[in-house]
Design a protein around this motif. Structure first.
Motif, PDB file in Angstrom:
ATOM      1  N   LEU A  41       0.835  -1.194   0.000  1.00  0.00           N
ATOM      2  CA  LEU A  41       0.000   0.000   0.000  1.00  0.00           C
ATOM      3  C   LEU A  41       0.873   1.248   0.000  1.00  0.00           C
ATOM      4  O   LEU A  41       2.103   1.166   0.134  1.00  0.00           O
ATOM      5  N   GLN A  42       0.221   2.374  -0.226  1.00  0.00           N
ATOM      6  CA  GLN A  42       0.939   3.642  -0.261  1.00  0.00           C
ATOM      7  C   GLN A  42       0.207   4.613   0.663  1.00  0.00           C
ATOM      8  O   GLN A  42      -1.011   4.576   0.759  1.00  0.00           O
ATOM      9  N   VAL A  43       0.993   5.469   1.321  1.00  0.00           N
ATOM     10  CA  VAL A  43       0.405   6.386   2.310  1.00  0.00           C
ATOM     11  C   VAL A  43       0.955   7.786   2.073  1.00  0.00           C
ATOM     12  O   VAL A  43       2.148   7.950   1.774  1.00  0.00           O
ATOM     13  N   GLY A  85       5.612  10.619   2.754  1.00  0.00           N
ATOM     14  CA  GLY A  85       4.813   9.501   2.266  1.00  0.00           C
ATOM     15  C   GLY A  85       5.670   8.284   2.071  1.00  0.00           C
ATOM     16  O   GLY A  85       6.905   8.372   2.019  1.00  0.00           O
ATOM     17  N   PHE A  86       5.017   7.137   1.987  1.00  0.00           N
ATOM     18  CA  PHE A  86       5.777   5.915   1.749  1.00  0.00           C
ATOM     19  C   PHE A  86       4.919   4.857   1.088  1.00  0.00           C
ATOM     20  O   PHE A  86       3.691   4.932   1.091  1.00  0.00           O
ATOM     21  N   GLY A  87       5.618   3.889   0.477  1.00  0.00           N
ATOM     22  CA  GLY A  87       4.952   2.707  -0.039  1.00  0.00           C
ATOM     23  C   GLY A  87       5.554   1.517   0.674  1.00  0.00           C
ATOM     24  O   GLY A  87       6.738   1.521   1.025  1.00  0.00           O
ATOM     25  N   CYS A  88       4.739   0.500   0.914  1.00  0.00           N
ATOM     26  CA  CYS A  88       5.269  -0.708   1.559  1.00  0.00           C
ATOM     27  C   CYS A  88       4.837  -1.927   0.753  1.00  0.00           C
ATOM     28  O   CYS A  88       3.651  -2.112   0.484  1.00  0.00           O
ATOM     29  N   THR A 117       4.627  -4.424   8.586  1.00  0.00           N
ATOM     30  CA  THR A 117       5.501  -3.536   7.805  1.00  0.00           C
ATOM     31  C   THR A 117       6.978  -3.756   8.140  1.00  0.00           C
ATOM     32  O   THR A 117       7.855  -3.421   7.354  1.00  0.00           O
ATOM     33  N   TYR A 118       7.236  -4.330   9.316  1.00  0.00           N
ATOM     34  CA  TYR A 118       8.620  -4.568   9.746  1.00  0.00           C
ATOM     35  C   TYR A 118       9.346  -5.491   8.765  1.00  0.00           C
ATOM     36  O   TYR A 118      10.542  -5.362   8.547  1.00  0.00           O
ATOM     37  N   ASN A 125       9.608   2.241   0.512  1.00  0.00           N
ATOM     38  CA  ASN A 125      10.234   3.400  -0.121  1.00  0.00           C
ATOM     39  C   ASN A 125       9.600   4.608   0.548  1.00  0.00           C
ATOM     40  O   ASN A 125       8.388   4.604   0.776  1.00  0.00           O
ATOM     41  N   CYS A 126      10.396   5.586   0.906  1.00  0.00           N
ATOM     42  CA  CYS A 126       9.830   6.683   1.707  1.00  0.00           C
ATOM     43  C   CYS A 126      10.585   7.982   1.466  1.00  0.00           C
ATOM     44  O   CYS A 126      11.806   7.974   1.265  1.00  0.00           O
TER      45      CYS A 126
END
Ligand code: FES
Ligand SMILES: [Fe+2]
Length: 449
Positions: free
Chosen positions: A238-240, A247-250, A288-289, A294-295
């Motif tokens: 997901l992306q936030v 912001g970041f994507g995981c 998420t750990y 990417n952030c």
């Protein structure tokens, strides 16, 4: 409004001029870089009293030093006599700093401690206590990550990180903390600072294409992304985006993929330590750990957690940056594991790293094409996932699909707000109002159903 011609928040469109024009760059220096918290270094690089590093806040150099009482201070790196650069080194340990020009000497705490033959030279017209080093207005650290801000009216670092701090805790607040593995690699990229910032904030779309050959060599689970043959499966991550543009994507579960041939036991490490994250925080952040993040922490600090590369894109002009690349690991990891993580980071995202070289070409060309007078009158499209943003009651910020550009839009929304506001009072809008402009397309879709 200054940003009106440059950023269309609701439709996810940006003018190409923001990657090139000198005037916009100078406006950014005042409204973005002067006002925002900028990353300097990590506490693990200055562990003992007297340890210092010289960091960059755009063109200003700041001496970041560990004081005798254990606190961290930041002083501008110039001598208060005739303004010479004070400390010519990148890092070290010192009891104080003595200027190379006439020999004024300053303590670790910035005070002016000695002036050669002061009595004879100055007689009585000199107040030594007033000529200490100039302190940076604000300096704070969050879980060991040291940031500074030139604007004394800025909110605290914790407030500035905002919703992003909740996510960062998943891996920056592990027992024993994070350790930066030695000094940064430094290189020059002919790109505007926003090109890599937006790439790291949310560009998962380029992975399978830009990095096709590197990913096919690595193989394994990420091999499936190569060449964009098929759209990635639903729910792979997901992306936030958040209020202050961070912001970041995981990408779920695939965190250590890029280092797994050099550090194969890293998968086991993640599995072994996930339960304690769940116990300390919650199941969501525990997941998420072991993900690949990417952030970008707005404006110019980015990282890849999982690959463990930490980046600073320090502007040296409108179309050039100095890139700082650090490797990091959990402090409690075995020394041999840290060593191999270190080489894996530089093999992938160091100045000569395979992935860095792939990205570097694109980021430089995204910038340099704007030399063309007509070219730079064009616009850029960040509409992917427009109308799909979710306000999830359990997750801070706004959430979108892993392959989307919601984080680009969130970053440029805050960027536009900074360009237009005269002070933090103008831009620090309260509550969740910031979400409304980003979610306009979503609202329109809902109304038309
Ligand atoms: S400029 Fe530093 S001592 Fe004179
Ligand atoms: Fe990339």
């Amino acid at each position: 409004m200054y940003s009106e011609e440059l950023i269309d928040v609701e439709n996810g469109i940006q003018s190409k001029k923001i990657f090139w024009e000198e005037g916009i760059y100078h406006h950014e220096l005042e409204t973005v870089f002067y006002r925002c918290w900028l990353f300097l270094t990590h506490e693990s690089l200055v562990p003992e009293a007297g340890d210092f590093i010289v960091a960059k806040m755009v063109d200003d150099e700041v001496i970041v030093s560990r004081q005798k009482d254990g606190s961290i201070q930041g002083f501008y790196n110039y001598c208060t006599h005739r303004g010479n650069q004070l400390c010519p080194y990148e890092a070290g340990n010192a009891r104080g700093f003595q200027c190379n020009y006439h020999g004024w000497a300053f303590g670790l705490d910035g005070s002016l401690q000695s002036v050669p033959f002061k009595e004879q030279a100055y007689r009585k017209h000199f107040d030594q206590s007033k000529w200490g080093l100039k302190k940076v207005a604000k300096i704070e650290s969050y879980n060991g990550f040291i940031f500074a801000c030139a604007d004394g009216d800025a909110p605290s670092l914790r407030e500035y990180l905002g919703e992003m701090a909740w996510y960062l805790d998943a891996w920056t607040n592990v027992p024993g903390g994070i350790e930066f593995l030695g000094p940064p690699a430094r290189s020059i990229m002919r790109a505007n600072w926003k090109a890599p910032a937006e790439n790291f904030v949310g560009d998962a779309y380029h992975l399978g294409w830009t990095h096709a050959s590197a990913l096919s060599v690595i193989g394994g689970p990420v091999g499936g992304l190569v060449g964009n043959d098929e759209p990635p499966p639903e729910g792979i991550g997901l992306q936030v985006t958040t209020k202050h543009g961070h912001g970041f994507g995981c990408l779920w579960d695939l965190g250590p993929t890029l280092m797994s041939d050099t550090v194969p036991e890293i998968w086991q490490w993640k599995q072994d330590h996930t339960p304690e994250i769940e116990e300390r925080l919650d199941a969501w952040r525990a997941r998420t750990y072991s993900g690949q993040w990417n952030c970008t922490l707005f404006p110019n600090c980015s990282f890849l957690y999982g690959t463990n590369a930490f980046k600073l894109w320090n502007p040296i002009g409108p179309n050039e940056i100095e890139v700082f690349t650090w490797a990091f690991a959990e402090k409690r990891m075995p020394e041999d594991m840290k060593k191999r993580i270190h080489s894996s980071v530089h093999r992938t995202f160091g100045p000569a790293g395979t992935f860095e070289s792939d990205d570097g070409d694109n980021l430089e060309y995204c910038t340099q094409v704007n030399r063309g007078q007509v070219t730079r009158t064009g616009v850029m499209n960040a509409q992917m996932g427009l109308g799909e943003e979710r306000d999830d009651p359990n997750l801070p910020g706004l959430v979108g699909d892993y392959i989307s550009e919601i984080s680009h839009r969130g970053m440029y929304r805050f960027y536009a707000e900074l360009l237009d506001g005269a002070t933090w009072d103008d831009i620090n809008i309260s509550g969740d109002l910031w979400k409304e402009s980003l979610m306009k397309a979503t609202r329109q879709d809902q109304e038309s159903v």
